[in-house]
Design a protein around this motif. Structure first.
Motif, short mmCIF file in Angstrom:
data_model
loop_
_atom_site.label_atom_id
_atom_site.label_comp_id
_atom_site.label_asym_id
_atom_site.label_seq_id
_atom_site.Cartn_x
_atom_site.Cartn_y
_atom_site.Cartn_z
N VAL A 94 0.95 -1.10 -0.01
CA VAL A 94 -0.17 -0.04 -0.05
C VAL A 94 1.04 1.10 -0.20
O VAL A 94 1.77 1.31 0.78
CB VAL A 94 -0.99 0.03 1.27
N SER A 95 0.66 2.15 -0.88
CA SER A 95 1.59 3.43 -0.96
C SER A 95 0.83 4.32 -1.78
O SER A 95 -0.18 4.05 -2.56
CB SER A 95 2.96 3.10 -1.63
N ASN A 96 1.15 5.65 -1.35
CA ASN A 96 0.34 6.85 -2.00
C ASN A 96 0.74 7.00 -3.45
O ASN A 96 2.04 6.99 -3.62
CB ASN A 96 0.61 8.02 -1.13
N ILE A 97 -0.05 7.37 -4.32
CA ILE A 97 0.34 7.76 -5.56
C ILE A 97 -0.43 8.85 -6.19
O ILE A 97 -1.37 9.17 -5.57
CB ILE A 97 0.18 6.68 -6.76
N ASP A 98 0.01 9.71 -7.33
CA ASP A 98 -0.76 10.79 -7.49
C ASP A 98 -1.67 10.51 -8.95
O ASP A 98 -1.03 9.57 -9.65
CB ASP A 98 0.17 11.87 -8.05
N LEU A 99 -2.81 10.80 -9.00
CA LEU A 99 -3.54 10.87 -10.17
C LEU A 99 -3.89 12.24 -10.68
O LEU A 99 -4.44 13.10 -9.89
CB LEU A 99 -5.14 10.14 -9.93
N GLN A 100 -3.38 12.51 -11.75
CA GLN A 100 -3.23 14.02 -12.26
C GLN A 100 -3.55 14.19 -13.68
O GLN A 100 -3.31 13.26 -14.46
CB GLN A 100 -1.82 14.47 -11.91
N VAL A 101 -4.27 15.31 -14.16
CA VAL A 101 -4.40 15.51 -15.31
C VAL A 101 -3.51 16.82 -15.65
O VAL A 101 -3.91 17.94 -15.04
CB VAL A 101 -5.98 15.80 -15.73
N SER A 102 -2.83 16.80 -16.65
CA SER A 102 -1.98 17.93 -17.05
C SER A 102 -1.53 17.86 -18.28
O SER A 102 -1.02 16.99 -18.94
CB SER A 102 -0.86 18.02 -15.65
N LYS A 103 -1.72 19.08 -19.17
CA LYS A 103 -1.24 19.14 -20.59
C LYS A 103 -1.87 18.16 -21.35
O LYS A 103 -0.77 17.30 -21.92
CB LYS A 103 0.16 19.32 -20.47
N ARG A 104 -2.99 17.53 -21.22
CA ARG A 104 -3.71 16.58 -22.03
C ARG A 104 -3.11 15.37 -21.76
O ARG A 104 -3.29 14.40 -22.58
CB ARG A 104 -3.61 17.17 -23.54
N LEU A 105 -2.59 15.13 -20.60
CA LEU A 105 -1.99 13.68 -20.09
C LEU A 105 -2.61 13.51 -18.86
O LEU A 105 -3.06 14.25 -17.94
CB LEU A 105 -0.63 13.77 -20.03
N LEU A 106 -3.31 12.08 -18.78
CA LEU A 106 -3.59 11.42 -17.32
C LEU A 106 -2.56 10.82 -16.73
O LEU A 106 -2.26 9.70 -17.49
CB LEU A 106 -4.85 10.90 -17.65
N TRP A 107 -1.92 11.09 -15.61
CA TRP A 107 -1.03 10.29 -15.08
C TRP A 107 -1.76 9.68 -13.89
O TRP A 107 -2.21 10.08 -13.00
CB TRP A 107 0.20 11.15 -14.45
N VAL A 108 -1.66 8.29 -14.00
CA VAL A 108 -1.84 7.45 -12.76
C VAL A 108 -0.60 6.98 -12.35
O VAL A 108 0.02 5.94 -12.68
CB VAL A 108 -2.87 6.25 -13.41
N ARG B 146 3.09 6.81 -12.29
CA ARG B 146 4.12 6.94 -13.04
C ARG B 146 3.51 6.49 -14.55
O ARG B 146 4.47 6.64 -15.66
CB ARG B 146 5.54 6.11 -12.81
N ALA B 147 2.32 5.99 -14.69
CA ALA B 147 1.97 5.78 -15.98
C ALA B 147 0.92 6.82 -16.88
O ALA B 147 0.31 7.52 -15.95
CB ALA B 147 1.04 4.42 -15.99
N ALA B 148 1.50 7.16 -17.80
CA ALA B 148 0.58 8.31 -18.65
C ALA B 148 -0.31 7.87 -19.67
O ALA B 148 0.06 6.89 -20.34
CB ALA B 148 1.90 9.24 -19.15
N TYR B 149 -1.47 8.63 -19.76
CA TYR B 149 -2.39 8.26 -20.72
C TYR B 149 -2.61 9.40 -21.54
O TYR B 149 -3.31 10.59 -20.83
CB TYR B 149 -3.72 7.62 -20.13
N PRO B 150 -2.68 9.51 -22.86
CA PRO B 150 -2.95 10.76 -23.50
C PRO B 150 -4.68 10.92 -23.42
O PRO B 150 -5.34 9.53 -23.56
CB PRO B 150 -2.69 10.49 -24.96
N LEU B 151 -5.04 11.94 -22.96
CA LEU B 151 -6.54 12.09 -22.73
C LEU B 151 -7.54 11.75 -24.05
O LEU B 151 -8.57 11.19 -24.00
CB LEU B 151 -7.05 13.63 -22.21
N GLN B 152 -6.78 11.94 -25.26
CA GLN B 152 -7.54 11.76 -26.45
C GLN B 152 -7.52 10.23 -26.98
O GLN B 152 -8.39 9.89 -27.70
CB GLN B 152 -6.93 12.62 -27.66
N ASN B 153 -6.71 9.64 -26.01
CA ASN B 153 -6.91 8.05 -26.20
C ASN B 153 -7.78 7.09 -25.27
O ASN B 153 -7.80 6.10 -25.45
CB ASN B 153 -5.47 7.48 -26.31
#
Length: 202
Positions: A24-38, A40-47
């Motif tokens: 169990v560990s803390n991670i960030d879920l972030q939307v920035s510059k058309r990317l969704l970060w979960v 260390r994994a990045a997802y382009p929002l358009q995809n």
């Protein structure tokens, strides 16, 4: 995590962890510059093809059926080999006895392993989850003890997809579960890790 990790990170990417990974560990879920970060994994929002919530239930029925089949196969094989060992013992008692002992030790070990596998599924908890599916094979899954948080997060991610300038960040907790032990609703291809799926809890 359920997706392939990105090797390159922009300046605004979530920081890399400075501690060894935990269950169990803390991670960030972030939307920035058309990317969704979960994490260390990045997802382009358009995809992103779909964002939805559902309850992730353990496969208790399948686990029980699989356990009974494995037990039946193991006992059948052990009995058959015992008969063969008994026939061998008629000509060589020491060899036949050794075969029978080895067979039942192996059968007992297998039965213990099957029981542990069954109990791990029967005692597993259900999780109300948010699934982020892309137009490719990658999928991310996050969960929360408060379903309302996930419902809100669906709306925020959907809003970010429709509005390119939207940015936000939330902190979640990462946990690990075995995808083979859970129903994932629709068919989902899991990538990254070895048989585990990354889950996050608010």
């Amino acid at each position: 995590m359920t997706t392939t990790e990105s090797k390159g990170f922009p300046e605004n990417a979530p920081p890399l962890p400075d501690r060894p990974p935990r269950l169990v560990s803390n991670i960030d879920l972030q939307v920035s510059k058309r990317l969704l970060w979960v994490g260390r994994a990045a997802y382009p929002l358009q995809n992103i093809a779909r964002v939805h919530t559902f309850t992730l239930h353990p496969k208790r029925k399948e686990a029980t059926v699989r356990f009974l089949k494995n037990v039946a196969i193991t006992l059948t094989a052990a009995i058959a080999l015992t008969v063969i060992g008994g026939a061998t013992s008629l000509s060589n008692e020491s060899v036949g006895g050794g075969i029978i002992t080895f067979v039942w030790i192996g059968a007992l070990a297998a039965l213990i392993a099957f029981t542990v596998q069954l109990l791990s599924v029967l005692t597993a908890a259900s999780h109300y989850v948010l699934s982020i599916e892309t137009s490719g094979p990658s999928t991310a899954v996050v969960t929360s003890t408060n379903p309302h948080h996930l419902d809100q997060l669906v709306g925020r991610i959907s809003h970010a997809i429709e509005n390119p300038g939207t940015e936000f960040q939330v902190t979640v907790e990462s946990i690990m579960v075995n995808p083979k032990s859970y129903y994932f609703g629709d068919n989902v291809n899991m990538y990254g890790g070895t048989g585990n799926v990354g889950m996050a809890s608010r």
